[in-house]
Write an enzyme that holds these catalytic residues in place. Structure first.
Site, short mmCIF file in Angstrom:
data_model
loop_
_atom_site.label_atom_id
_atom_site.label_comp_id
_atom_site.label_asym_id
_atom_site.label_seq_id
_atom_site.Cartn_x
_atom_site.Cartn_y
_atom_site.Cartn_z
N GLU B 295 0.84 -1.20 -0.02
CA GLU B 295 -0.19 -0.01 -0.19
C GLU B 295 0.76 1.51 -0.04
O GLU B 295 0.66 2.20 0.90
CB GLU B 295 -1.12 0.00 1.34
CG GLU B 295 -2.00 -1.04 1.12
CD GLU B 295 -3.03 -1.14 2.52
OE1 GLU B 295 -4.29 -1.21 2.09
OE2 GLU B 295 -2.32 -0.56 3.38
N VAL B 296 1.72 1.49 -0.96
CA VAL B 296 2.38 2.66 -1.10
C VAL B 296 1.55 3.54 -2.07
O VAL B 296 1.64 3.11 -3.31
CB VAL B 296 3.78 2.33 -1.59
CG1 VAL B 296 4.57 3.92 -1.59
CG2 VAL B 296 4.55 1.43 -0.64
#
Lengths: 623, 623
Positions: B295-296
Site C-alpha cells: 500500500e504505497v
C-alpha cells in the site's frame, strides 16, 4: 462501600500557609523523601478507570484537560504500616474537577477507591457526582485471612485478592501459612520445614517478600500465622524431635482437629522456636506475629509419660494449664525478637504481655473479657466465610456487638476490628474468589462504616455494584463458577446448559461444616473440587430476590396481581426446567470403543513438575 | 481440530533396537543435550489437564498409577525452528494407557494438544477414548498476525494468544510491530524509532526476547514485520531524513492508507536500513524477516522533484517500478544479514532472490503466479479476521484453492500455508481475544487437516468444543464480552441485563470496512472501544443456530409442528424483548446535584504513567 459523610469541607488554607507548605515540600524533596508507592497507585488508578469505563489511556498531553483530579498528601508513609496509622481523607468533586486530600498516603489510597466507586460511564466519557466526602474507618484492623495450607494458594490468586481487598479498603492480610496439611513458607534456617512439610508447594522467601511489597503498595499489612503448638503435623515431618509423640509424621491429608502437638516440656522446642521466630520475624516486617494456639486436643500430651511428669512437677491440673506455660514461653520469644504476639483465644493466658492481640474465634464474650483486662482483640467469630453463610448474616455481626457492646468507651478502643476467615478445606485456586467475594465486601463495610449503617437491603443493592467492580479489579468470582458449570455440563447443548444454569442459579452449597459430616469429602489433597457444590456461589442472588418478592407478597406489602403472576411464571419455569435436565446423554468421553480411564493427576512423577526427566522419555502418571 | 487418521501403529521396535536407542540417548546426555522445553511442556500439560478436569495435581507418588502417558522423542530440537521441521507424531491410547511418539519435540507438543482434546471428565476422574492416531500438518506455515501498532497489545495478551495458538497447533506468530500508528520495538541503535514513534507504548528488547522464548516453548516461530517503504509515518517522527517529504511527521491517529513513504532514491535510507536490519535480525532469530511493502500510494514520491528526477534518470515509468528498485535493495540488505525476506505481494519483483516468501493479501492468483516462477508464498487473503466474517466463510478458503489448485505438485509445495490477520484498528486488549477466537481455530484446522475436510456443520460442532477449551487455556473471548455488556448496561436490573443480553446475542459487528465508512470511528488513539459493536463477538452462535433451524424448516428437511412451535416461541421472545430494553432509566451517573464530567483518561500527565510527579501532589488529567 465506604462510610460516606456529606460534610462541609474545612476552609481552604490561606495562601501564605500554602506557600509555607510548598516550601516544606520542596525542602522534603531535597531531603530525598519520595513516595513511589503513590506513583504506582496513580498508575493502578488509571488502569482501573480504563477497565471500568472502557476508555483509552491516551499518551497525549496536548489537549487541555476537561477536569482534573488533584491529589494532595502531607506526610510520607511510615516504613512499616501500623494499625491506627491515619487513613482519613477528604474527597471533593465539583463540576470543575475533584480534589483528594489526605494527611498521609494511606488516606490517598482509600480516597482513590472511593473515587472509583463514584465513577460511571457517561455518554461523552465518564462522570462522577458532585459530592463532598469526609471519611475514615471505624476499625483499624480490617482483615481477611487466607488459609494457604489446606490448599496452596498460587501467588497470582493471592495478588488479585489483595487487589480486591484494596478496592474495599481492607488493611490486613492474615496469611495462614502453616497447618497440619502443609508448611508453606520457605525457611533457610530450618529447611526441612518446607522441604519435608509442603509436598513441594511452598512460597520462597523472595515470593513472600514480593507479596508483602505488593500488599504494602495497597495499604495492606501482612500478618503471618504459624499455628502452634497444635495444627503443626507438617512441622514434624522434617523435625519430629519437637513433637510430643515419636512419630513418624506425615503431611495430613484429611481435615479436622489432629492429635500431634509440639512438646511444651522440651527445651529443644524453645531453642527451635527461637531460631524459627528469629528468622520469620525478619522476613515478615509487621509488628504482629501470629502464633495460632487453637484447638490442641491434648491427646499427644496425655500419651507422653515425660509430659505427664512435667505436669505433675509443675502442679498443672489440666492440659490447658500446660498450654498456658507454652504460650507464655512463646510470647516471650516473640517479644525477644521485637514483635508483639497475636493468637487465637487460647493465648489469652495469665501474665500475657499487655501488647498481645487476642484473635477471637469464640466470640464477643471472650473479646469483652479480654478488653476488660486491658487486652486488645479482634473478632473472627461470625466472619467465617467458609461456612457459606449469606452476606446478610455476616453483615449483622459487629465487633462491638454482644458482650462487647457493654464495654466502656476506653475498653471499646481495645477492640481493633475483625477478620473474615477463608479456611480452605473446600477451597482451591479455582473457587476461592467466589468463596471470598462479594460477601467479604459486606464484612469490609461493617469494619469501615458507622455501626448505625445496618440496612440489609441497602447493603445488597451496593453489593451488586461492588461485585461488578471487583470483576474489573481482576477477580473471577463471577466468571469462574460459570466455567466450572460448563465443565460439569460437558458436551451439553445450549438448551441443556441453560437448564443446568437455571438449576445452579438457585442452589447454594451446604452450610456450616455439614459437608464433611455427610459425605466422604474429607481427603483434602485428593478430593477434586469440581462438583456442583463447588461451582455454585455461597449465596444465590436469584433465590434471595425471589425470596424478597415472596415475602413482600405474603406479608401484604406488595400483593398486586402482577406480582402474583410474576411469581407463578417463575415457579412454572423452575418446574418445567426438570425435563431438559433429565435428558439422557452420554456422560463425558464415549467409551463405546474402549477408553483409557485416569483417576487423577500426579505431578510428582517424571513429568515436569518435580523436575525429574528420563532423557528423551517422560511419564505422566495418572492415578 | 487435528486431522485424525485411524491407522495401524507401526510395529514395536525390537528390544535390541530399543537398547541401541537407549545407548544413543545416554551418549547424547553425556554430550549435554537436554530438552528443558519438553519439561516445561509437561508442566503446562498437567496444568491444562487440571483446569479442564478440575482434578488436583497431587504431589504424591506413593499410589501406583492407574494409567500412564509415555512420551518418547528421538531427536533434540533445532536451535531455531524452521518451516518444515518435522511436526508428525503418533498417539496411541488403549485401556492400559497412552503412548505419544514423535521424531522430535515439535511433534510431542502437537500430540499433547491432541491428547488434551480427547480428554473429558468421567465419573471417577477423566478418560480418553481408545484411539490410534498418526498425524502431521498439511502446511508448514500456519500463522496468526497480530497488529500491535494500531493498538498496542500488552505482553500478557500476546502470551495468552500464543497459548491459544499452541492449543490449535499453529506455528507462526507474525508480529506486525510497526506501522503508521506506532513503532513498537525498542531499537538500541536508532533509539528515536521507539522513542519518538511509539508514544511510550513499545516492547523493550528484553520483552521481545521473552516473548520469542515463550513462543518457542510452544513450537511457534516469531516473524517480525517492519513495514516499509509505506506504513512508516511513525519511523519519520524521529528520523524525518529518510522520508520522501520534509515533514514534520507525527504518529498517525487515523487509519487508512497514508501518504508518507521512505525515500527510495536517497542513499541515507539504505545506510539507515542496513543498521536497522542488522540490529533487528539479531534480535529476532527467525530465518525470515518481514519487510512489508504494501500500500504505497506514491503521493510522497510524486511530491518530491528529486525523486522525479531519479525516476527519469533510471527510466522508471511508474512508482511501482521505483518500489521494485527499493525492494531489490532492501532484499539484498536482508540477505546480507543472513536472513530471507518475506513481504506482501508488492515485494514480488523482477530479480527477487529465490529464497523470499510472498505474503499474499491479493489472493491465490498472485500466489499461483509466484509459485509458477519458483517462489514460495503464503496466503492471507480470505483470512482477514478483522473483517468480522463468519468462521465458515474463512474455513472454505484454502491456500491451494482458486488458481493455486491448478499448480503442479511441485509448485504446490511452494505454497507454504497461510496466516490469519488480526489488524487492530478496532481491536484492543479487551476485545482482541474475541476477535481472534474461536474463529481462528477454524482457520488453523484448514492449515493442518486434509483439504478434503470441508463439512461446515461438523466444523462448527468441533468449534464449540475447542472454544470451551480455549477458555481453559486462559483466553477471554467468552468472558470479556459479557463484562463489556455489563458495563454498557450500567446499573441495570437482572431483567434488564437479560434483555440486553438477548439482543446482543443475535447482533454481529458490521462487516468488512464499512464501520469506518459509516461512522466517525477512525481516530484510533482516542475512540473508546466500549460500544455495543465492540462487545458483541464477530459471529452470533444464537443467530447461526436459529438460521440452521429455519433453513431446515423452509427447505422441508425438518418441517414438523414441533419445530414450527420452537421457531414461533423464539420469534415471540425476541419481539417481547423490546419492552424491557426501552425502559426509561438514568444513564450512568446521576447528575441531579451536578457532577464532574471527564471526557477521557490522560496518562501522559503528572500521574504515574509517565513517571512524573510533583512532590506530594499529583494530577490525573481527564480530557
Amino acid at each position: 462501600m465506604c462510610g460516606v459523610e456529606f460534610d462541609a469541607m474545612a476552609g481552604e488554607r490561606s495562601k501564605r500557609e500554602r506557600r509555607s507548605q510548598d516550601r516544606r515540600i520542596v525542602r522534603r524533596r531535597v531531603h530525598g523523601v519520595h513516595e513511589a508507592r503513590l506513583d504506582r497507585a496513580g498508575q493502578r488508578f488509571l488502569l482501573q478507570l480504563q477497565r471500568q469505563t472502557g476508555l483509552l489511556i491516551s499518551g497525549k498531553t496536548a489537549e487541555p484537560a476537561k477536569a482534573t483530579l488533584v491529589v494532595h498528601t502531607d506526610h510520607a508513609s511510615k516504613e512499616v504500616q501500623e494499625p491506627g496509622e491515619d487513613e482519613a481523607y477528604t474527597l471533593e468533586i465539583t463540576p470543575a474537577g475533584a480534589k483528594l486530600n489526605a494527611a498521609n498516603p494511606l488516606g490517598v489510597l482509600r480516597g482513590l477507591q472511593t473515587f472509583l466507586q463514584l465513577v460511571d460511564v457517561s455518554p461523552d466519557g465518564f462522570a462522577a457526582p458532585a459530592v463532598s466526602i469526609k471519611d475514615q474507618p471505624r476499625f483499624v484492623w480490617r482483615g481477611l485471612l487466607i488459609d494457604s495450607s489446606r490448599h496452596f494458594t498460587p501467588m497470582e490468586v493471592l495478588k488479585r485478592n489483595l487487589d480486591g481487598m484494596e478496592a474495599v479498603k481492607m488493611d490486613v492480610f492474615h496469611w495462614h501459612i502453616s497447618d497440619n496439611q502443609g508448611f508453606r513458607a520457605e525457611s533457610k534456617k530450618l529447611p526441612k520445614l518446607h522441604g519435608a512439610g509442603s509436598g513441594g508447594a511452598y512460597y520462597t522467601q523472595n515470593e513472600i517478600r514480593e507479596l508483602i511489597a505488593y500488599a504494602r503498595d495497597r495499604g495492606i499489612r501482612v500478618v503471618a500465622e504459624f499455628d502452634m503448638p497444635g495444627h503443626s503435623s507438617s512441622w514434624f515431618v522434617g523435625y519430629p524431635e519437637i513433637a510430643s509423640t515419636p512419630g513418624p509424621f506425615k503431611i495430613e491429608e484429611e481435615w479436622g482437629v489432629m492429635d500431634p502437638a509440639m512438646d511444651p516440656t522440651n527445651e529443644k522446642t524453645y531453642k527451635f522456636l527461637d531460631i524459627f521466630i528469629g528468622e520469620m520475624t525478619k522476613l515478615f516486617p509487621d509488628h504482629y506475629f501470629h502464633i495460632g494456639g487453637d484447638e490442641v486436643n491434648g491427646k499427644a500430651w496425655d500419651a507422653n509419660p515425660k509430659i505427664q511428669e512435667f505436669k505433675k512437677a509443675h502442679n498443672y491440673k489440666s492440659n490447658d494449664e500446660l498450654q498456658t506455660y507454652f504460650s507464655q514461653r512463646v510470647q516471650k520469644l516473640v517479644n525477644k525478637h521485637g514483635k508483639a504476639a497475636i493468637g487465637w483465644d487460647e493465648i489469652f493466658v495469665p501474665g500475657a504481655p499487655k501488647d498481645i492481640v487476642i484473635h477471637s474465634w469464640r466470640g464477643s464474650k471472650a473479646l469483652a473479657a479480654a478488653a476488660k483486662e486491658g487486652y486488645q482483640g479482634i473478632l473472627s467469630s461470625g466472619y467465617y466465610i467458609d461456612l457459606m453463610w449469606s452476606a446478610a448474616r455476616h453483615y449483622v455481626v459487629d465487633p462491638l456487638s454482644g458482650e462487647a457492646a457493654d464495654l466502656t468507651p476506653e475498653q471499646k478502643k481495645l477492640v481493633l476490628g475483625g477478620e473474615a476467615t477463608m479456611w480452605s478445606e473446600y477451597v482451591n485456586w479455582e473457587n476461592i474468589d467466589n468463596r471470598i467475594w462479594p460477601r467479604t465486601a459486606a464484612i469490609a463495610e461493617r469494619y469501615w462504616s458507622p455501626q448505625s449503617v445496618t440496612d440489609v437491603n441497602s447493603m445488597y443493592a451496593r453489593l451488586d455494584v461492588i461485585s461488578e467492580r471487583l470483576e474489573w479489579v481482576g477477580l473471577t468470582h463471577r466468571s469462574q463458577p460459570r466455567k466450572m458449570l460448563r465443565r460439569i455440563a460437558g458436551p451439553a447443548t445450549p438448551q441443556e446448559f441453560a437448564a443446568l444454569k437455571m438449576l445452579a442459579d438457585v442452589l447454594e452449597p451446604v452450610k456450616d461444616y455439614t459437608r464433611g459430616e455427610t459425605t466422604s469429602y474429607t481427603a483434602i489433597t485428593t478430593t477434586p473440587l469440581n462438583h456442583l457444590v463447588d461451582a455454585v456461589p455461597p449465596e444465590s442472588d436469584v433465590a434471595r430476590r425471589f425470596d424478597e418478592k415472596v415475602s413482600a407478597f405474603v406479608d401484604g406489602s406488595c400483593r398486586d396481581a402482577n406480582v402474583a403472576a410474576q411469581l407463578r411464571t417463575q415457579l412454572t419455569k423452575w418446574r418445567d426446567n426438570d425435563a431438559p435436565l433429565q435428558s439422557p446423554r452420554a456422560e463425558g468421553v464415549s467409551c463405546e470403543r474402549g477408553c483409557a480411564e485416569f483417576a487423577g493427576l500426579d505431578g510428582g512423577g517424571d513429568v515436569g513438575l518435580s523436575g525429574a526427566r528420563r532423557d528423551n522419555q517422560w511419564h505422566a502418571a495418572f492415578r
